[in-house]
Every structure is written in C-alpha cells, then in structure tokens.
Design a protein around this motif. Sequence first.
Motif, PDB file in Angstrom:
ATOM      1  N   ALA A 123       0.825  -1.220   0.000  1.00 34.60           N
ATOM      2  CA  ALA A 123       0.000   0.000   0.000  1.00 34.60           C
ATOM      3  C   ALA A 123       0.857   1.267   0.000  1.00 34.60           C
ATOM      4  CB  ALA A 123      -0.932   0.008   1.217  1.00 34.60           C
ATOM      5  N   ASP A 124       2.165   1.120   0.137  1.00 34.47           N
ATOM      6  CA  ASP A 124       3.109   2.242   0.112  1.00 34.47           C
ATOM      7  C   ASP A 124       3.842   2.242  -1.234  1.00 34.47           C
ATOM      8  OD1 ASP A 124       4.562   4.404   1.084  1.00 34.47           O
ATOM      9  OD2 ASP A 124       6.063   3.149   2.076  1.00 34.47           O
ATOM     10  N   THR A 125       3.098   1.922  -2.279  1.00 30.70           N
ATOM     11  CA  THR A 125       3.679   1.665  -3.596  1.00 30.70           C
ATOM     12  C   THR A 125       2.868   2.371  -4.679  1.00 30.70           C
ATOM     13  OG1 THR A 125       4.431  -0.513  -2.836  1.00 30.70           O
ATOM     14  CG2 THR A 125       4.295  -0.190  -5.218  1.00 30.70           C
ATOM     15  N   GLU A 126       3.549   2.945  -5.684  1.00 31.89           N
ATOM     16  CA  GLU A 126       2.923   3.460  -6.912  1.00 31.89           C
ATOM     17  C   GLU A 126       1.792   4.462  -6.636  1.00 31.89           C
ATOM     18  OE1 GLU A 126       4.046   3.190  -9.778  1.00 31.89           O
ATOM     19  OE2 GLU A 126       5.285   1.384  -9.885  1.00 31.89           O
ATOM     20  N   TYR A 127       2.131   5.544  -5.934  1.00 28.33           N
ATOM     21  CA  TYR A 127       1.121   6.553  -5.567  1.00 28.33           C
ATOM     22  C   TYR A 127       0.576   7.313  -6.781  1.00 28.33           C
ATOM     23  CZ  TYR A 127       2.286   5.896  -0.632  1.00 28.33           C
ATOM     24  OH  TYR A 127       2.461   5.367   0.620  1.00 28.33           O
ATOM     25  N   SER A 128       1.319   7.375  -7.842  1.00 28.15           N
ATOM     26  CA  SER A 128       0.872   8.155  -9.008  1.00 28.15           C
ATOM     27  C   SER A 128       0.213   7.295 -10.086  1.00 28.15           C
ATOM     28  CB  SER A 128       2.062   8.918  -9.612  1.00 28.15           C
ATOM     29  OG  SER A 128       3.072   8.009 -10.033  1.00 28.15           O
ATOM     30  N   TRP A 129      -0.103   6.062  -9.754  1.00 24.11           N
ATOM     31  CA  TRP A 129      -0.725   5.133 -10.711  1.00 24.11           C
ATOM     32  C   TRP A 129      -2.132   4.822 -10.225  1.00 24.11           C
ATOM     33  CZ3 TRP A 129       1.285  -0.583 -11.253  1.00 24.11           C
ATOM     34  CH2 TRP A 129       0.594  -1.226 -12.284  1.00 24.11           C
ATOM     35  N   PRO A 130      -3.161   5.518 -10.724  1.00 23.47           N
ATOM     36  CA  PRO A 130      -4.529   5.365 -10.194  1.00 23.47           C
ATOM     37  C   PRO A 130      -5.047   3.937 -10.232  1.00 23.47           C
ATOM     38  CG  PRO A 130      -4.403   7.307 -11.582  1.00 23.47           C
ATOM     39  CD  PRO A 130      -3.103   6.583 -11.742  1.00 23.47           C
ATOM     40  N   PHE A 131      -4.752   3.200 -11.312  1.00 26.09           N
ATOM     41  CA  PHE A 131      -5.224   1.817 -11.401  1.00 26.09           C
ATOM     42  C   PHE A 131      -4.717   0.996 -10.223  1.00 26.09           C
ATOM     43  CE2 PHE A 131      -4.741  -2.623 -12.545  1.00 26.09           C
ATOM     44  CZ  PHE A 131      -5.939  -2.932 -13.161  1.00 26.09           C
ATOM     45  N   TYR A 132      -3.457   1.188  -9.867  1.00 26.48           N
ATOM     46  CA  TYR A 132      -2.896   0.417  -8.762  1.00 26.48           C
ATOM     47  C   TYR A 132      -3.575   0.792  -7.449  1.00 26.48           C
ATOM     48  CZ  TYR A 132       0.357  -1.720  -5.511  1.00 26.48           C
ATOM     49  OH  TYR A 132       0.892  -2.476  -4.494  1.00 26.48           O
ATOM     50  N   GLY A 133      -3.802   2.092  -7.250  1.00 20.30           N
ATOM     51  CA  GLY A 133      -4.470   2.520  -6.030  1.00 20.30           C
ATOM     52  C   GLY A 133      -5.839   1.889  -5.873  1.00 20.30           C
ATOM     53  N   GLU A 134      -6.579   1.791  -6.979  1.00 18.26           N
ATOM     54  CA  GLU A 134      -7.893   1.151  -6.940  1.00 18.26           C
ATOM     55  C   GLU A 134      -7.761  -0.348  -6.703  1.00 18.26           C
ATOM     56  OE1 GLU A 134      -9.635   2.191 -10.633  1.00 18.26           O
ATOM     57  OE2 GLU A 134      -9.744   4.336 -10.186  1.00 18.26           O
ATOM     58  N   LEU A 135      -6.730  -0.951  -7.279  1.00 16.94           N
ATOM     59  CA  LEU A 135      -6.524  -2.389  -7.136  1.00 16.94           C
ATOM     60  C   LEU A 135      -6.184  -2.766  -5.701  1.00 16.94           C
ATOM     61  CD1 LEU A 135      -6.178  -5.192  -8.564  1.00 16.94           C
ATOM     62  CD2 LEU A 135      -3.759  -4.578  -8.836  1.00 16.94           C
ATOM     63  N   VAL A 136      -5.232  -2.048  -5.091  1.00 14.92           N
ATOM     64  CA  VAL A 136      -4.849  -2.386  -3.721  1.00 14.92           C
ATOM     65  C   VAL A 136      -5.947  -1.990  -2.743  1.00 14.92           C
ATOM     66  CG1 VAL A 136      -3.607  -0.240  -3.236  1.00 14.92           C
ATOM     67  CG2 VAL A 136      -2.942  -2.316  -2.043  1.00 14.92           C
ATOM     68  N   GLY A 137      -6.699  -0.937  -3.040  1.00 13.68           N
ATOM     69  CA  GLY A 137      -7.836  -0.549  -2.209  1.00 13.68           C
ATOM     70  C   GLY A 137      -7.634   0.707  -1.405  1.00 13.68           C
TER      71      GLY A 137
END
Length: 517
Positions: A123-137
């Motif tokens: 969850a402390d990963t890829e802050y500028s990648w919206p898809f990842y943020g939605e994927l991790v939750g």
Amino acid sequence: MIRKALPFLAAALLAALALAPAADASVAPADPSYKVLVFSKTDTFRHDAIPTAVQTIKDLGAANGFTVDVTEDDTVFTRAGLSAYRTVVFALTTGDVLNDAEQTAFEGYIRGGGGYVGLHAAADTEYSWPFYGELVGAYFKSHPAQQQAAVRVEDPVHPSTAHLPASWSRFDEWYAYRSNPRTSAHVLASLDETSYSPGSGAMGDHPITWCKNHQGGRSWYTGMGHTKESYSDPAYRKMLLGGIRYTAGAVNADCTPSGGGTGTVQAESFQTTQGGRTVTKAGADNGQTLGYLDPGDWVSYANLPVGGSTTFKARVVSGGAGGTIQIRTGSPTGPVLGSVAVPNTGGWATFKDVSTTLAGVPSGRADVYLTFTGTGSSLLDVDDFAFNTPAPGPVLGLAGKCLDVSGAATTNGTQVQLFTCSGGYAQQWTRTPAGELRALGKCLDVSGGGTADGTKVDLWDCNASAAQQWTPTPAGELRNPQSGKCLDVAGAGSADGTKVLLWTCWGGSNQRWGLPV
C-alpha cells in the motif's frame, strides 16, 4: 471370530490416529497446479522481513501444490511474462517499481482475470498510478510504534479468515490509510482502535485486511506482515494462503464491497436477459462482454448493493450507431435512476468509459435492470459497470474548523463537535442522495428526533428517518427539514470540542458549513 476381532481393530485404529501428526494449519486441500509470482522490488524503504515473507510463500507453495517464482526484475511485467501466473504477490514493495509499459501490461493482466496479493507495504507503492491505487484498495498514510492490537474478524467464512477467532490479538506495525476501502472492497478484518494507541493514525472504522473484484481480476490485501515473526505465525500463514488461493481462482468467495457501491460488475454475469448474450471479445475484462443488444432488450442483476450511489459508470464498446443505457430497479419497466448515451467508440475493439448521475436510488440492495434504446440493431456491448458513492471529505465550520465525531467513536449517541481539522476519519463525511451526512459508517442525527432549540446532534445508526436529513441552503446552512432548524455550533464557540446542536436558523456564522464536493 471376525465379530470378536472388530473391537480390537477399532481400538488399534483409534490409537494410530491419536499418534498421527496434526495437520499443518497452512496446508489447504489439493488444488490444480498453478504458478505464483512473488515480486519484492523496493524503491524507497526496504523491510527486513522481505526474505522471510518470500521464503514463507515458497514454503506454502511447496506444501499446497503451487509453484512460486521470485523476482525483483520488473521487466517480467509484460503480457507474455505475466501470462504464466495465476496471481502476483507484491511482497512489501515500496515506491515506484514499474514503468509505464509495465504498468499497462499489469493492467491487462488483471483485466484478463489475473490475481493480486498485497502485503503490508504494497500500500506504500505506486502513488501516481490510479489503477494500482484502486486495485490495492487504499494507500498508506502513517503508522504508530509497533504494538499489540486486537484484530476484529468481520468475515468468518472467507478462505483467508475462516480459521481466525472473532478477536485476534497480535503484534505488528499497524498502518493507517489515506482513504477507507470499505466502500469499494469487502473488509475481512479491521482494527479495534481501543486496543492500541493509533496516535494520529486513528481512523475510527479501520479496515486492515480486505478483498475485492477489480476490472475482471481478484485482489486481496493485508496491512499485517511488517515483522519477521508474522511469517512464523500459523494463523497468519493460513490467512496468507487463503488470500493466494482466492486471487489465483483456486477457491471462490464473496468479495462484495462492505459498505456503499457495488464494486465492478461484469456485464455478462447477468441473471436474466431479453435479447442480449455473452460475446467473446479481445480486450474485454475476462475476455467477454454483454452484446447483441437491440432496442427494447434488457438484462437483470440480482441484489446489488446500490444504496448511497450517486453515479453509474460503464465500460462500453460500439462500432455502430451506439444507443442509450437506462438504469432501472425492480423490473424492466421500473423507475429510471439515470440514462447514459453510448456513442460509436471508434470500432468494436475500442473501449470507452461512460457515466451518468443517478437520482431516486433506493437504500440498501436492489435488483438492477439495464434497458437499451436506440436505432437499428447491435447497438453496443457492455463490458462492466459500477455504482459509485461520492468521495468523503470534511465539513468545514466556524473558524475553519471541522465537524468531528468525538473520539472517533462509533457508539450510538456519540457527540458531534467542532475540532481542528486533522484529516482523520472522524472528520470525513459523505453526502447521500437521501440527504444524509455519513461518517464512520453512521449518520449525523438529531437526538430522539427532537425539534427544540439545543437538541443534541450525535452519531447514530443510519435509519432513513427525518432526524437524519440535512438540506444545504444557499446561505450555507444545514437545515433539518423535520424541525426547520439548523446545525449550530453551541454559543458560537470555536474552541476544540465545542458541541454542535439544533437551533433556530438565524444566519450566524456558527450556522454556516462548507460541504464536501
């Protein structure tokens, strides 16, 4: 003679069973063989538990029939490179670990039905990648000192939590998050913040492990796992195994969001249909869409959690004239909550997102019907769709301070007050189409449905009553329609902890509020 031997044989069998070793808690029933990729690249902080976490997953694989490959080489993130794996574990990753092309490949992998497991710092990963943020939750915000805490298990049947007690005491580094994943994910376990000292990371409602369906793929995340010792805990190992098996598709489970929104619904997963049918299509989530839709066709989806939703979004494709999707509840001729036009998207292989606002959305769950209008035939395909809830935010009041739930408590009757804005979850409010203001999963409430000046305003279970309706006015007031009175800061005080209450509207600055967008 045979009859006399049976008691002896039975006793011998019982003795043998008593001497047999106990089953390993982290061994599941045999699954068909599959491969798991463990990715542990870091760009910022590097956890010393990474080697232990990696070895644990390899051991789980050896004991449970799946093959584990381990890498910190991000170049494996290509369409071909990921195709061999049923799920990918981000094991305590941090920072920016994938480039643009690799991100695109991973998005395609998830949309094609791939799995994702996130451990702790994932969850402390890829802050500028919206898809990842939605994927991790949710993204990491902060953490207090490592300490013992009580974990509340919310789902006693999911394969990753079915073995856990209702309250699980363990030592770890307890993450707080920038947003609450409950509206888009299925919360499996949460933290009891009264059992430890969360400091500035208090969230009130504090999910710590969850799962979700995302754009065709499966996601499972836990904030636990900072310490090396976590990975020798049989209960934690079995929880991790359940997350891997779920995301790999070895077992099924309900990952419907725990509160608000439906998550992403695959359009081809309809319950009943008149006219439409499943179409195999490259580029679609799970490789399929709902297609062959003509004017007058409809499809239904049973018991979706639509309550609180304000917008509808769909991923569509059309190589023809396009058409209109109408969103209804109850029946194909039920009330229209909203309509969205679908244009020619540039061809039957070019997908586009379309959306519309909704009105008259029922509370809780409902049977949803999509109906289709237009001219001609084969108007469009629908890949997936979602009902979305508004984002929470602060309610700003007198002296620039925030509407706050005292102590971030969720007990019915907890006083609501004015307090210095901190960004905490006790100050995050969501407006619903029913006129409610929600925080920590509950509603801003006029105590006892009272109408007298000075009536307490508190937090209470949402019940759709008139005591929980608040209407904004052009003057910035929040009026309770039942009483015709306003949300008021007692005595126009601006000190932290000043109570809010119900009072006759008079236009004062202590009755003006700035609402979340």
